[in-house]
Design a protein around this motif. Structure first.
Motif, PDB file in Angstrom:
ATOM      1  N   VAL A  40       0.840  -1.200   0.000  1.00 43.98           N
ATOM      2  CA  VAL A  40       0.000   0.000   0.000  1.00 43.98           C
ATOM      3  C   VAL A  40       0.875   1.251   0.000  1.00 43.98           C
ATOM      4  CG1 VAL A  40      -1.740   1.279   1.305  1.00 43.98           C
ATOM      5  CG2 VAL A  40      -1.847  -1.216   1.195  1.00 43.98           C
ATOM      6  N   MET A  41       1.900   1.257   0.831  1.00 41.77           N
ATOM      7  CA  MET A  41       2.779   2.423   0.904  1.00 41.77           C
ATOM      8  C   MET A  41       3.584   2.579  -0.383  1.00 41.77           C
ATOM      9  SD  MET A  41       1.903   3.747   3.642  1.00 41.77           S
ATOM     10  CE  MET A  41       3.084   5.054   3.758  1.00 41.77           C
ATOM     11  N   ASN A  42       3.978   1.482  -1.014  1.00 38.78           N
ATOM     12  CA  ASN A  42       4.703   1.574  -2.284  1.00 38.78           C
ATOM     13  C   ASN A  42       3.841   2.210  -3.368  1.00 38.78           C
ATOM     14  OD1 ASN A  42       7.112   0.552  -1.371  1.00 38.78           O
ATOM     15  ND2 ASN A  42       6.628  -1.549  -1.969  1.00 38.78           N
ATOM     16  N   LYS A  43       2.562   1.849  -3.403  1.00 41.13           N
ATOM     17  CA  LYS A  43       1.665   2.470  -4.375  1.00 41.13           C
ATOM     18  C   LYS A  43       1.566   3.972  -4.134  1.00 41.13           C
ATOM     19  CE  LYS A  43      -1.272  -1.530  -5.165  1.00 41.13           C
ATOM     20  NZ  LYS A  43      -2.597  -2.114  -4.984  1.00 41.13           N
ATOM     21  N   TYR A  44       1.479   4.357  -2.889  1.00 39.12           N
ATOM     22  CA  TYR A  44       1.378   5.778  -2.564  1.00 39.12           C
ATOM     23  C   TYR A  44       2.654   6.519  -2.944  1.00 39.12           C
ATOM     24  CZ  TYR A  44       1.045  10.083   0.107  1.00 39.12           C
ATOM     25  OH  TYR A  44       1.048  11.398   0.477  1.00 39.12           O
ATOM     26  N   TYR A  45       3.803   5.963  -2.604  1.00 35.91           N
ATOM     27  CA  TYR A  45       5.067   6.623  -2.916  1.00 35.91           C
ATOM     28  C   TYR A  45       5.314   6.675  -4.427  1.00 35.91           C
ATOM     29  CZ  TYR A  45       6.221   6.580   2.022  1.00 35.91           C
ATOM     30  OH  TYR A  45       6.209   6.785   3.366  1.00 35.91           O
ATOM     31  N   ASP A  46       4.931   5.625  -5.150  1.00 35.26           N
ATOM     32  CA  ASP A  46       5.070   5.644  -6.603  1.00 35.26           C
ATOM     33  C   ASP A  46       4.168   6.720  -7.210  1.00 35.26           C
ATOM     34  OD1 ASP A  46       6.894   3.611  -6.441  1.00 35.26           O
ATOM     35  OD2 ASP A  46       5.473   2.030  -6.985  1.00 35.26           O
ATOM     36  N   ARG A  51       3.714  11.997  -9.794  1.00 33.81           N
ATOM     37  CA  ARG A  51       3.146  13.350  -9.750  1.00 33.81           C
ATOM     38  C   ARG A  51       4.256  14.403  -9.708  1.00 33.81           C
ATOM     39  NH1 ARG A  51      -0.572  15.734  -4.999  1.00 33.81           N
ATOM     40  NH2 ARG A  51       1.491  16.023  -4.138  1.00 33.81           N
ATOM     41  N   ARG A  52       5.304  14.140  -8.932  1.00 32.04           N
ATOM     42  CA  ARG A  52       6.427  15.071  -8.825  1.00 32.04           C
ATOM     43  C   ARG A  52       7.161  15.189 -10.164  1.00 32.04           C
ATOM     44  NH1 ARG A  52       9.943  12.447  -5.697  1.00 32.04           N
ATOM     45  NH2 ARG A  52       8.288  12.087  -4.210  1.00 32.04           N
ATOM     46  N   GLU A  53       7.397  14.050 -10.811  1.00 29.23           N
ATOM     47  CA  GLU A  53       8.083  14.059 -12.100  1.00 29.23           C
ATOM     48  C   GLU A  53       7.254  14.726 -13.183  1.00 29.23           C
ATOM     49  OE1 GLU A  53       9.094   9.999 -12.776  1.00 29.23           O
ATOM     50  OE2 GLU A  53      10.821  10.066 -11.428  1.00 29.23           O
ATOM     51  N   LYS A  54       5.945  14.550 -13.122  1.00 29.24           N
ATOM     52  CA  LYS A  54       5.066  15.192 -14.089  1.00 29.24           C
ATOM     53  C   LYS A  54       5.121  16.715 -13.900  1.00 29.24           C
ATOM     54  CE  LYS A  54       0.278  15.369 -15.599  1.00 29.24           C
ATOM     55  NZ  LYS A  54      -1.097  14.937 -15.310  1.00 29.24           N
TER      56      LYS A  54
END
Length: 58
Positions: A40-46, A51-54
């Motif tokens: 769950v946390m990996n999905k959130y961090y990904d 979003r940051r890269e976009k």
């Protein structure tokens, strides 16, 4: 008399928290919870990373 009841309630709560901590320690529940939360946390961090890269590209 009221002070005695308050002290007994405080002692009961402390004892219950102590027993809860022993159960968590004995069955290693904190690490089992952490292992269950990893996907769950990996999905959130990904999602945050995408979003940051976009935002950098724009």
């Amino acid at each position: 008399m009221i002070a005695l009841k308050v002290i007994l309630i405080i002692l009961a709560v402390v004892f219950a928290l102590f027993l809860l901590s022993l159960i968590i320690y004995f069955f290693n529940l904190d690490m089992k919870f952490a292992a269950a939360m990893t996907p769950v946390m990996n999905k959130y961090y990904d999602w945050q990373k995408r979003r940051r890269e976009k935002g950098k590209k724009e």
